[in-house]
Design a protein around this motif. Structure first.
Motif, PDB file in Angstrom:
ATOM      1  N   ILE A  39       0.762  -1.355   0.044  1.00  0.00           N
ATOM      2  CA  ILE A  39      -0.015  -0.074   0.024  1.00  0.00           C
ATOM      3  C   ILE A  39       0.885   1.174  -0.158  1.00  0.00           C
ATOM      4  O   ILE A  39       1.869   1.152   0.700  1.00  0.00           O
ATOM      5  CB  ILE A  39      -1.074   0.076   1.220  1.00  0.00           C
ATOM      6  N   LYS A  40       0.699   2.193  -0.993  1.00  0.00           N
ATOM      7  CA  LYS A  40       1.439   3.471  -0.852  1.00  0.00           C
ATOM      8  C   LYS A  40       0.337   4.518  -0.500  1.00  0.00           C
ATOM      9  O   LYS A  40      -0.678   4.624  -1.033  1.00  0.00           O
ATOM     10  CB  LYS A  40       1.570   3.621  -2.272  1.00  0.00           C
ATOM     11  N   LEU A  41       0.854   5.221   0.650  1.00  0.00           N
ATOM     12  CA  LEU A  41       0.090   6.371   1.419  1.00  0.00           C
ATOM     13  C   LEU A  41       0.462   7.702   1.013  1.00  0.00           C
ATOM     14  O   LEU A  41       1.679   8.004   0.752  1.00  0.00           O
ATOM     15  CB  LEU A  41       0.097   6.171   2.749  1.00  0.00           C
ATOM     16  N   ASP A  47      -6.662   4.283   4.688  1.00  0.00           N
ATOM     17  CA  ASP A  47      -6.932   3.163   4.015  1.00  0.00           C
ATOM     18  C   ASP A  47      -5.845   1.933   4.524  1.00  0.00           C
ATOM     19  O   ASP A  47      -6.587   0.726   4.526  1.00  0.00           O
ATOM     20  CB  ASP A  47      -6.544   3.445   2.611  1.00  0.00           C
ATOM     21  N   LEU A  48      -4.863   2.226   5.263  1.00  0.00           N
ATOM     22  CA  LEU A  48      -4.355   1.331   5.932  1.00  0.00           C
ATOM     23  C   LEU A  48      -4.963   0.723   7.202  1.00  0.00           C
ATOM     24  O   LEU A  48      -5.091  -0.486   7.484  1.00  0.00           O
ATOM     25  CB  LEU A  48      -2.945   1.823   6.372  1.00  0.00           C
ATOM     26  N   SER A 116       5.780  11.450  16.827  1.00  0.00           N
ATOM     27  CA  SER A 116       4.432  11.497  17.804  1.00  0.00           C
ATOM     28  C   SER A 116       3.119  12.029  17.102  1.00  0.00           C
ATOM     29  O   SER A 116       2.123  11.696  17.592  1.00  0.00           O
ATOM     30  CB  SER A 116       4.796  12.453  18.893  1.00  0.00           C
ATOM     31  N   ARG A 117       3.465  12.746  15.897  1.00  0.00           N
ATOM     32  CA  ARG A 117       2.000  13.222  15.348  1.00  0.00           C
ATOM     33  C   ARG A 117       1.590  12.357  14.112  1.00  0.00           C
ATOM     34  O   ARG A 117       2.487  11.433  13.636  1.00  0.00           O
ATOM     35  CB  ARG A 117       2.409  14.646  14.858  1.00  0.00           C
ATOM     36  N   LYS A 118       0.396  12.383  13.912  1.00  0.00           N
ATOM     37  CA  LYS A 118      -0.078  11.571  12.703  1.00  0.00           C
ATOM     38  C   LYS A 118      -0.704  12.808  11.668  1.00  0.00           C
ATOM     39  O   LYS A 118      -0.856  13.860  12.005  1.00  0.00           O
ATOM     40  CB  LYS A 118      -1.126  10.748  12.908  1.00  0.00           C
ATOM     41  N   SER A 119      -1.004  12.308  10.505  1.00  0.00           N
ATOM     42  CA  SER A 119      -1.507  13.206   9.580  1.00  0.00           C
ATOM     43  C   SER A 119      -2.942  13.357   9.359  1.00  0.00           C
ATOM     44  O   SER A 119      -3.464  11.942   9.362  1.00  0.00           O
ATOM     45  CB  SER A 119      -0.920  12.910   8.265  1.00  0.00           C
ATOM     46  N   ILE A 120      -3.853  14.144   9.471  1.00  0.00           N
ATOM     47  CA  ILE A 120      -5.100  14.345   9.754  1.00  0.00           C
ATOM     48  C   ILE A 120      -6.077  14.295   8.412  1.00  0.00           C
ATOM     49  O   ILE A 120      -6.855  13.539   8.400  1.00  0.00           O
ATOM     50  CB  ILE A 120      -5.787  15.354  11.012  1.00  0.00           C
ATOM     51  N   PRO A 121      -5.396  15.121   7.606  1.00  0.00           N
ATOM     52  CA  PRO A 121      -6.437  15.402   6.241  1.00  0.00           C
ATOM     53  C   PRO A 121      -6.336  13.969   5.666  1.00  0.00           C
ATOM     54  O   PRO A 121      -5.310  13.318   5.475  1.00  0.00           O
ATOM     55  CB  PRO A 121      -5.670  16.224   5.428  1.00  0.00           C
ATOM     56  N   VAL A 122      -7.504  13.453   5.151  1.00  0.00           N
ATOM     57  CA  VAL A 122      -7.480  12.177   4.602  1.00  0.00           C
ATOM     58  C   VAL A 122      -7.169  12.288   3.050  1.00  0.00           C
ATOM     59  O   VAL A 122      -7.604  13.173   2.341  1.00  0.00           O
ATOM     60  CB  VAL A 122      -9.072  11.395   4.580  1.00  0.00           C
TER      61      VAL A 122
END
Length: 159
Positions: A39-41, A47-48, A116-122
């Motif tokens: 899977i490429k994000l 999607d993961l 520590s952070r994640k990406s919010i925009p889908v």
């Protein structure tokens, strides 16, 4: 699991590719093997999440390319999904978080490091495509072996 990546490389030098340096295991097991699903994000991991939460992972290792963007794409919740659905491991060209919480979840988790952070925009992803990082190209259906010495990729199961 009765294999060692060094022995496989010695016995099958023309059939093995070795993931380059800089990747380390943050998961709860040090050794796993399985069929590659890719899977490429584009930063966001929605999607993961769906893949790990909704699909049977028996005998599979998910290879995730997120182009080394400095966002965590796997943490405690995704590792719990991976374990519940029997995924053997996850290999990420990127970063993870919740490392203290995931160290006892029996799934291998190989990544570049932590964030520590994640990406919010889908954003959209691509599945079942070839992804290349760490001097290796992972193809859907390849086979991966991991242990404390590293990660190797073969075109088919050889052990």
């Amino acid at each position: 699991m009765d294999f060692f990546t060094a022995d496989i490389c010695d016995e099958y030098p023309d059939k093995t590719k070795v993931l380059g340096p800089g990747y380390q295991n943050f998961g709860g097991i040090n050794k796993c093997q399985g069929v590659v699903t890719t899977i490429k994000l584009d930063k966001n991991n929605a999607d993961l999440v769906a893949l790990l939460r909704d699909e049977d992972g028996t005998g599979k290792i998910v290879v995730v390319d997120v182009a080394q963007d400095y966002f965590a794409v796997v943490g405690e919740n995704l590792m719990k999904f991976a374990h519940k659905n029997n995924f053997a491991g996850i290999i990420i060209n990127g970063y993870v978080r919740d490392t203290e919480q995931i160290q006892d979840i029996p799934v291998a988790l190989i990544a570049l490091g932590t964030c520590s952070r994640k990406s919010i925009p889908v954003t959209k992803s691509q599945r079942a495509i070839s992804v290349s990082f760490g001097d290796v190209t992972f193809n859907e259906g390849d086979y991966v072996y991991t242990d404390n010495d590293g990660v190797i990729v073969t075109a088919e199961k050889i052990v």
